[in-house]
Enzyme design. Structure first.
Site, PDB file in Angstrom:
ATOM      1  N   ASN A  36     -12.608  -5.724   0.500  1.00  0.00           N
ATOM      2  CA  ASN A  36     -11.715  -6.429  -0.421  1.00  0.00           C
ATOM      3  C   ASN A  36     -12.139  -7.864  -0.686  1.00  0.00           C
ATOM      4  OD1 ASN A  36     -11.022  -6.483   2.389  1.00  0.00           O
ATOM      5  ND2 ASN A  36      -9.174  -7.628   1.882  1.00  0.00           N
ATOM      6  N   THR A  93      13.170  10.071   0.427  1.00  0.00           N
ATOM      7  CA  THR A  93      13.094  10.395  -0.994  1.00  0.00           C
ATOM      8  C   THR A  93      11.843   9.760  -1.584  1.00  0.00           C
ATOM      9  OG1 THR A  93      15.481  10.543  -1.139  1.00  0.00           O
ATOM     10  CG2 THR A  93      14.300  10.203  -3.199  1.00  0.00           C
ATOM     11  N   HIS A 143      -1.095  -0.215  -6.426  1.00  0.00           N
ATOM     12  CA  HIS A 143      -1.028  -1.542  -7.049  1.00  0.00           C
ATOM     13  C   HIS A 143      -2.378  -2.241  -7.132  1.00  0.00           C
ATOM     14  CE1 HIS A 143      -1.251  -4.583  -3.673  1.00  0.00           C
ATOM     15  NE2 HIS A 143      -1.138  -3.475  -2.989  1.00  0.00           N
ATOM     16  N   CYS A 158      -3.567 -11.078   2.247  1.00  0.00           N
ATOM     17  CA  CYS A 158      -2.787 -10.839   3.451  1.00  0.00           C
ATOM     18  C   CYS A 158      -3.235 -11.703   4.613  1.00  0.00           C
ATOM     19  CB  CYS A 158      -2.870  -9.377   3.849  1.00  0.00           C
ATOM     20  SG  CYS A 158      -2.502  -8.277   2.490  1.00  0.00           S
TER      21      CYS A 158
END
Lengths: 599, 599
Positions: free
Chosen positions: A161, A248, A212, A339
């Protein structure tokens, strides 16, 4: 005339991407029309159920695999944790001190963090073993081979990344003993849409994906699990995902993922550019960057890395200075992983053995594979404009009163520009890095002030002892007391500052005190607006605070910075020195420009 | 004339809700404009960071709590698993056979599943102990008190998803020893927006919430964790949520949650109706339902349960029949939890001690608290229309050839309506439940056919032995062979059926063979369209298949059902008997009506 910083140019696609309008439409349908719960027996469950099935089919086709399943989840971090739990759960409670958990030294932090976490939670005590890389970020295959037999798990990544280094997974694959296999996780977040991944050819057990990073929404992704790999659910609930991941389903996210997989399967019909186009884009941007920073150094193999990623450093600048500079010019870039902000160095670059200054000054600039030629042109134009502005700026002279960081360092100096002498109070060792830039040893003499009072023009220094001194102003009567940690401003003093939003600022007639740094003023000057502006860098804040007088006849003053942090501190400092009320803008200069541009 | 089934009326809000337009707007902003990663150091991270902080503040204010934190996650199931892991992780690897995990008998299945899962993964061997409830669904407090001292965890719920029973949490709270406290989880999914929850007054350690139960998107929620409670992250990653839940935040979902919390904090400004209005809505709907089913029995305390939930049963019907009937009328209702479909009985109602037929026939009808009076009026009008249609339908006479379930049961009968005799082949014990409804013992005589050939009108039965027989048609020559499990239709035979979408159906001139049941035809008849229609219930499928001839001069025929499942089987059966090509519609009758309504 448009302001340089507007519109925003987002060059941090490796951290996240906007949701494309076509994908958002798919989400809208799922959120507002076909919003049923796929577990429902009634008809509103039918269409969502089909979206799940279709997305799974598209994934299997895209990655060319039929002996595994794709489990939808909240993104790659959940995927990584699920894979780690799956590989380690069989050993729960039995110490594995002779075993190791093998992972690449340049993995996203989520990988070692998850390994450490589950190793501890499950009581394994296995050794965390980092696989070194060479200077190109490539894993040490011999190291893997040597340690594989004692590994409970092997974690590598498809593409890095920060640097865009693409790992040679086929080589790793060839090391694995396919009969008694160590579970192999491949963090595939950055390869999605950028490098093909053939799960039919590689014996990968777990592969993680996040929507994303490729124009889907945040909080959704999927985990590929080979049928032969151990599996333990991370969350159990109402039996969703065949009992392998309760809860869900994030239908909007999964539908978006489906759209992305469909596009990737049929490249001609998608908004994604081909590899050569992306490589050409990157060359264009790099060439503009070299005009801005002629001494730029790349921190990555070039061009042999992800075509959408640039990682570089510039001598004399640390990451945060450069980020602030780009921010002021309306370009969003990062210092590496979103991050791992706050960390002083890039551990990825450190693992590659790059010099400290490159690790501390690294800037990552990344764009998405759906970037249009027009967008890339905007990028290069904006960078060229930055270069023009930088070149047009004179080197600043040293202000006389110089306090590099009044909130952190117990140091204040007065520069006698004629005699090239810096008179100072406090601990000069604390400010060495600042001194290098402004008061080089070869040109400047440094003189420590003795106990007692010393006058320099309008200012005075009162030295009590090595750790306590006061600086003040003879005419305003303002003064600031220093300890070894600088001026003490209490939380209460910060809370007492009245905060005003950018919207309010542009409705009123404030004097703007811009408390950012020179690089930021250069790219984005509030003097381009209709307001009265005082520019004051951090090392100049004390001079401003000590000289400041509150004249009720004049307009109210407000401090402004990039995002409301520095301005609050500066306002509190001015108040502490002068008792004058100074407002602070809760937003930043960019917000003011944005609002002015919209007016 | 509008078709009864269009537009869809969604009455399954306890399973999920649509995203409201105002909330979707918030999501759009976060997905397409302020799409930065909140962990980013650059300016695109500022606004998302503020959304996180604002949503957390709103939650703390709404639930009146300042000694705990709200951790954003993928929804209540993740919250439950995190809470369970947090409470149990301290015991990893040490057997806890004398300890128990206490949970309410009517909890959502995610709770016992998560308890079972982590108990096993962590190697605890603690006993799972169900807290009984009384007939009103209220927990047995004495049972809790008796077992609390040996409990590692206590799990209860705020309000039940199936029955709307609201638990008295203050009573549970008073049982807890607040000095040496058992960690207490409260599943708060169904109370959000319906019953106030004061976390300042109740010593709840963990409370779970899901956005999609209150007009937010699926796949997002938050977990409240008291500061004094044990905590172990379920996923570790890049340090998000203060290192307590790794992974890039679901910003669209969190922004939606923020909007919902803001609304709940200021009820006057929100689209949510007040309690009395909701109670009145429910009364209105119940009153309409009693016209449709005069013998309806409520499966819940009434009115003392969530005002948005109705749970009832109707003698003579099982849940799936009623769901299909409502589906045909365009109303989506469920048999209980969406997550426990496929289970023959509601375990919630069973735990409350309700009779089997009520547990098997339960229908849950639930609406959201933002329902408008106009919506409720539509609901009651639709139900009244259903009642009208039901009353207007004559009781069907018994068809002569009667094969109640050709794919599951080795049974075929021929009804002699004159002599009131049912001649049959196969095992009559298998069809007892069907017999009761159609051929009551008091009126009908049952005669088993001996080995050999028997003729009844156009049909014949050839009996080989008890488990093998053939039925056929004298003029078409069609025949079907039965074993003890019915007619064997292979997967291949199903795959060979040509599938046509509803869109294609309405573009062509098919004869529609509607293979649903009487209750469904009554509510939604394809004969209301321009097409030629044959209606054939399952027990009549064999008669149709045996009589069927393919006449090339006539139009092609296609089977249609509710959602493409039954139609495929029926088409394969007709082909097996007649060799005629019959298409099957991959969608259902509702899709055809929907498309016709849009034309």
């Amino acid at each position: 005339m448009p302001y340089l910083c507007v519109p925003e140019i987002f060059l941090d696609a490796n951290a996240t991407t906007p949701v494309l309008p076509e994908i958002f439409e798919v989400m809208q349908n799922v959120c507002c029309s076909q919003y049923g719960n796929p577990s429902s027996s009634h008809l509103a469950g039918t269409k969502p159920k089909k979206i799940l099935a279709d997305t799974r089919t598209a994934a299997a086709e895209l990655f060319n695999v039929n002996d595994g399943r794709f489990i939808f989840n909240s993104g790659a971090t959940e995927g990584i944790n699920t894979a780690v739990l799956s590989a380690l759960a069989p050993y729960t409670g039995s110490e594995q001190t002779r075993k190791c958990l093998l992972y690449g030294a340049t993995e996203h932090k989520a990988v070692p963090e998850a390994l450490k976490h589950w190793n501890q939670v499950l009581g394994l005590k296995a050794q965390l073993l980092e696989i070194p890389t060479n200077q190109f970020g490539e894993l040490d295959l011999e190291f893997i081979e040597k340690n594989l037999s004692k590994a409970l798990m092997l974690c590598t990544m498809g593409a890095n990344n920060e640097t865009g280094v693409v790992q040679n997974l086929e080589e790793v694959n060839s090391l694995l003993n396919h009969s008694s296999k160590v579970p192999w996780l491949v963090d595939s977040v950055q390869v999605l849409g950028k490098v093909p991944l053939d799960l039919g050819k590689l014996a990968i057990d777990y592969a993680t994906f996040s929507a994303h990073k490729l124009y889907g929404p945040k909080g959704t992704g999927c985990l590929f699990v080979r049928d032969s790999a151990p599996y333990t659910p991370l969350q159990q609930g109402g039996g969703q995902e065949c009992g392998e991941r309760g809860g869900t389903e994030n239908m909007a996210g999964i539908a978006a993922l489906g759209r992305i997989f469909q596009w990737l399967k049929a490249p001609g019909t998608s908004p994604f550019q081909d590899m050569n186009q992306l490589l050409a884009y990157r060359d264009q941007i790099l060439s503009a960057l070299r005009h801005l920073f002629p001494d730029l150094v790349l921190n990555q193999p070039y061009p042999g890395s992800l075509p959408t990623t640039l990682n570089f450093a510039v001598p004399g600048f640390d990451s945060s200075q450069l980020i602030a500079m780009f921010d002021a010019a309306g370009i969003r870039v990062s210092a590496g992983s979103a991050c791992s902000k706050g960390r002083p160095q890039s551990f990825v670059l450190k693992a590659m053995g790059l010099p400290s200054w490159q690790c501390e000054g690294a800037i990552r600039l990344s764009f998405g594979p759906a970037s249009s030629p027009e967008f890339i042109q905007q990028v290069t134009q904006r960078i060229e404009e930055m270069a023009k502005r930088r070149n047009a700026t004179a080197t600043p002279t040293n202000n006389e009163l110089w306090v590099p960081d009044p909130f952190a360092l117990g140091f204040a100096g007065f520069a006698d520009n004629v005699n090239k002498t810096l008179y100072y109070a406090g601990d000069i060792l604390q400010v060495e890095q600042y001194l290098q830039q402004r008061f080089s040893n070869s040109e400047w003499q440094l003189t420590k002030l003795e106990a007692g009072k010393h006058e320099f023009g309008d200012f005075f220094f009162k030295i009590a002892d090595a750790n306590h001194f006061t600086i003040g102003h003879n005419y305003t009567g303002n003064a600031l007391a220093f300890t070894s940690g600088g001026v003490v401003i209490t939380e209460k003093q910060c809370e007492d500052v009245e905060i005003i939003s950018a919207e309010e600022v542009i409705r009123r007639n404030f004097v703007l005190i811009d408390v950012r740094e020179r690089l930021e003023f250069t790219m984005q000057s509030l003097t381009d607006t209709e307001y009265s502006v005082i520019e004051s860098e951090r090392h100049d804040w004390c001079r401003l605070a000590l000289s400041y007088t509150h004249d009720k006849a004049t307009e109210a003053a407000i401090t402004v910075c990039r995002s409301g942090g520095r301005s609050l501190k500066a306002a509190a400092l001015i108040h502490a020195a002068s008792r004058a009320k100074v407002y602070s803008c809760s937003d930043g200069a960019t917000d003011i420009f944005q609002l002015l541009a919209e007016k």
